[in-house]
Each structure stands twice: as structure tokens, then as C-alpha cells.
Write a protein that holds these residues in place. Sequence first.
Motif, PDB file in Angstrom:
ATOM      1  N   GLU A 153       5.549  10.287   1.502  1.00 15.47           N
ATOM      2  CA  GLU A 153       5.550   8.877   1.888  1.00 15.47           C
ATOM      3  C   GLU A 153       6.635   8.600   2.923  1.00 15.47           C
ATOM      4  OE1 GLU A 153       5.902   6.540  -1.610  1.00 15.47           O
ATOM      5  OE2 GLU A 153       3.787   6.797  -2.200  1.00 15.47           O
ATOM      6  N   ARG A 185       5.798   7.246   6.618  1.00 13.72           N
ATOM      7  CA  ARG A 185       6.373   5.977   7.085  1.00 13.72           C
ATOM      8  C   ARG A 185       6.979   6.137   8.471  1.00 13.72           C
ATOM      9  NH1 ARG A 185       8.546   5.650   1.652  1.00 13.72           N
ATOM     10  NH2 ARG A 185       7.282   4.215   0.402  1.00 13.72           N
ATOM     11  N   LYS A 206       2.657   2.103  14.984  1.00 12.44           N
ATOM     12  CA  LYS A 206       2.399   0.702  14.624  1.00 12.44           C
ATOM     13  C   LYS A 206       2.108  -0.187  15.822  1.00 12.44           C
ATOM     14  CE  LYS A 206       5.882  -1.640  13.057  1.00 12.44           C
ATOM     15  NZ  LYS A 206       6.936  -2.165  12.144  1.00 12.44           N
ATOM     16  N   SER A 217      -5.718   7.394   0.999  1.00  7.23           N
ATOM     17  CA  SER A 217      -4.328   7.200   0.604  1.00  7.23           C
ATOM     18  C   SER A 217      -3.413   7.097   1.819  1.00  7.23           C
ATOM     19  CB  SER A 217      -3.865   8.346  -0.300  1.00  7.23           C
ATOM     20  OG  SER A 217      -4.553   8.335  -1.530  1.00  7.23           O
ATOM     21  N   ARG A 263      -4.114   3.744   3.560  1.00 10.72           N
ATOM     22  CA  ARG A 263      -3.534   2.635   2.793  1.00 10.72           C
ATOM     23  C   ARG A 263      -2.028   2.530   3.021  1.00 10.72           C
ATOM     24  NH1 ARG A 263      -5.982   3.771  -1.435  1.00 10.72           N
ATOM     25  NH2 ARG A 263      -4.376   4.967  -2.525  1.00 10.72           N
ATOM     26  N   LEU A 264      -1.337   3.669   3.079  1.00 13.47           N
ATOM     27  CA  LEU A 264       0.098   3.633   3.349  1.00 13.47           C
ATOM     28  C   LEU A 264       0.367   3.083   4.750  1.00 13.47           C
ATOM     29  CD1 LEU A 264       2.852   6.088   2.420  1.00 13.47           C
ATOM     30  CD2 LEU A 264       2.579   5.537   4.829  1.00 13.47           C
ATOM     31  N   VAL A 291      -1.462   0.972   6.409  1.00 10.49           N
ATOM     32  CA  VAL A 291      -1.686  -0.478   6.369  1.00 10.49           C
ATOM     33  C   VAL A 291      -0.469  -1.179   5.782  1.00 10.49           C
ATOM     34  CG1 VAL A 291      -3.066  -2.313   5.306  1.00 10.49           C
ATOM     35  CG2 VAL A 291      -4.196  -0.300   6.265  1.00 10.49           C
ATOM     36  N   ASP A 292       0.095  -0.609   4.712  1.00 16.33           N
ATOM     37  CA  ASP A 292       1.291  -1.196   4.097  1.00 16.33           C
ATOM     38  C   ASP A 292       2.478  -1.196   5.067  1.00 16.33           C
ATOM     39  OD1 ASP A 292      -0.139  -1.557   1.781  1.00 16.33           O
ATOM     40  OD2 ASP A 292       0.626   0.259   0.805  1.00 16.33           O
ATOM     41  N   GLN A 293       2.466  -0.257   6.015  1.00 17.84           N
ATOM     42  CA  GLN A 293       3.558  -0.158   6.986  1.00 17.84           C
ATOM     43  C   GLN A 293       3.310  -0.991   8.239  1.00 17.84           C
ATOM     44  OE1 GLN A 293       6.561   1.428   6.382  1.00 17.84           O
ATOM     45  NE2 GLN A 293       5.617   1.447   4.344  1.00 17.84           N
ATOM     46  N   GLY A 294       2.237  -1.779   8.245  1.00 15.02           N
ATOM     47  CA  GLY A 294       2.028  -2.718   9.343  1.00 15.02           C
ATOM     48  C   GLY A 294       1.010  -2.314  10.392  1.00 15.02           C
ATOM     49  N   GLY A 327      -5.529  -2.672   9.950  1.00 19.00           N
ATOM     50  CA  GLY A 327      -6.596  -1.934   9.280  1.00 19.00           C
ATOM     51  C   GLY A 327      -7.796  -1.672  10.157  1.00 19.00           C
TER      52      GLY A 327
END
Length: 264
Positions: free
Chosen positions: A150, A154, A161, A196, A199-200, A202-205, A208
Amino acid sequence: MARKKREEESDNHERWLVSYADFITLLFAFFVVMYAISSVNENKYRELTQSIGSAFGVKVVPTVINENPPVSIVPPAITRPLRKKATTNTEIRKEREKMTGIGRDLMKVLSPLINEGKVKVIQSARGVNVEINASVLFAPAEARLSRQSEEVLRAVAQILKDEPNDIQVEGFTDNMPISSAQYPSNWELSSARASSVVRLFVDQGIAGERMVAIGRSANSPIDDNATSDGRSRNRRVALTVLSNIPEAVTEVPVSVSENNTAGH
């Protein structure tokens, strides 16, 4: 001579057959009409309905059947520019330079894993491809990212991003069958692993709509599944940053600098 008494007529117990025969005839006519309709031949349908209507003394107005009904297609909403083909040498050069820069940034954050032979970064006509061995990301037969992975992903997400390029994430397995309540086959496992990673991101900005997750199962192996080392190499996740001009570059290794060839 005495007149003979007229014999009384007995009741006819077979009279129900007349009504039954009429009912069967109507059913036959009904199924003939249904069969004719299923053929979707307008001319034959009209002739048949008129003939049956004449036989039963009923005027029948056939319904016109449209053999090719209109289909309404609603295009999906476009939220970002489509990838385009190169039109000038300047566009090709700028896209090449941009993709090379992304590749070098990824090489920097992934350099420890590249030196261990667990990650490869390659620039191709499609874009920049990052191939990560599954052992870096997941436990065997699992699709949950490890804590260490992870942190690495990141760092990758921070590079990608703010870029406008689409991202394709593909999960690959070896050819050893898997059957569990959570993953009935390698298709589910490879899809879950790709998801997976997405999804990570997307969580980091990362938006999608820029990404797609694909499960490849044991297809497209890069090594021989007959050996343990080969199967280990085939278990991987491939992340591709897609070029907006796919024709821009040919496949070349990515390096951090002109003199640094580590990770080729």
C-alpha cells in the motif's frame, strides 16, 4: 294386429364429443396463428388471419408487424477527452517526452523493487507499463493488499494523480487451479487483485473514470508454468499508463538518467 309400441330412444352419451371436437379445432386454429406470428412474415400473417377469419365468419384486421423495430441507443456520458491519433511531429515529440517523464518518476519510487527484480517499468507504444510481481502486493491466494505494498502504490498514485492519462490495471495468475468460497477460480482472484489496486488509487485521489480493472486469469503468461519460478513470475499485476497518442513511441526501456541503466 296390435300396434307395436315405439321404442323409446335412449340418451346419447357421446354428444360431448361434438363440443370437444369444436374446442380442439379452435385450439388448433389458435396454435396455427401463433406459429405464423412467430415466423414474423407480414404477408403470410395477413393472408392466414384473413383466411381463418373467413372460415369462422369473422372479419379480421391483421396487425402490421415491424420486423426491424427501432432501437434506441443512449451513448454514455463522456467526462474527459478521448485518446486521439497523432497529427504532427510536435505532438508526437511532446507525448513521448511526457510519457518518458512519467516512466522515470515511476522508476525512482520503485527503484528498490526494480533492483530486486520484482518490478519492471517499460515504455511502449501504448504508454508506460509497470509490471509488479504478485508476491510484492498479496499473500498467496489472497487479493488484499499488504501494508508494505500500500505504501508503494500510494507513492505511485501521487505521480499519476494529476496526469490526464487513462490507467489500465490487469491481474494475472499462474495456471494452478484455485477453488475457495471467496474465489471459485483464477478469474475471480485475478479480477479481485486488479480491483484492489484500482480501489487504492481511487482512495488516493485518482479519478475513477480514468481507470479500468481487468482479470486475465492464467492467460498471457510471461514464463513457463511448468516450473515453480515460472509460475511465480506469471503471478503479477500490470499497470499501464496509456498514452494519449498510442503511435508516439516504440517499446524502449525506461531509465532514470542517460547513464543509469539499473532495472533494464
